[in-house]
Design a protein around this motif. Structure first.
Motif: not given
Length: 60
Positions: A30-33, A40-47
């Motif tokens: 899990a990378y903290g962006h 704007i882009i979303g998070s693969t981790t969240n998905e």
């Protein structure tokens, strides 16, 4: 060990393979962006956490 390359949205492809291969636990980083980037882009981790039906272990 086997390598597999498939086109598609990461969350959909990983979730499909996890179910098809009867995987019991998904481990991922899990990378903290920034919040703006995630908005704007979303998070693969969240998905992944939302879409898979197995436990997900996150590492930072």
């Amino acid at each position: 060990m086997e390598t597999h390359l498939e086109e598609g949205e990461p969350d959909e492809v990983i979730a499909r393979h996890a179910e098809a291969d009867h995987i019991d636990l998904l481990v991922m980083g899990a990378y903290g962006h920034s919040r703006i980037r995630n908005f704007i882009i979303g998070s693969t981790t969240n998905e992944m956490v939302r879409s898979v039906r197995i436990p997900v272990m996150l590492f930072r």
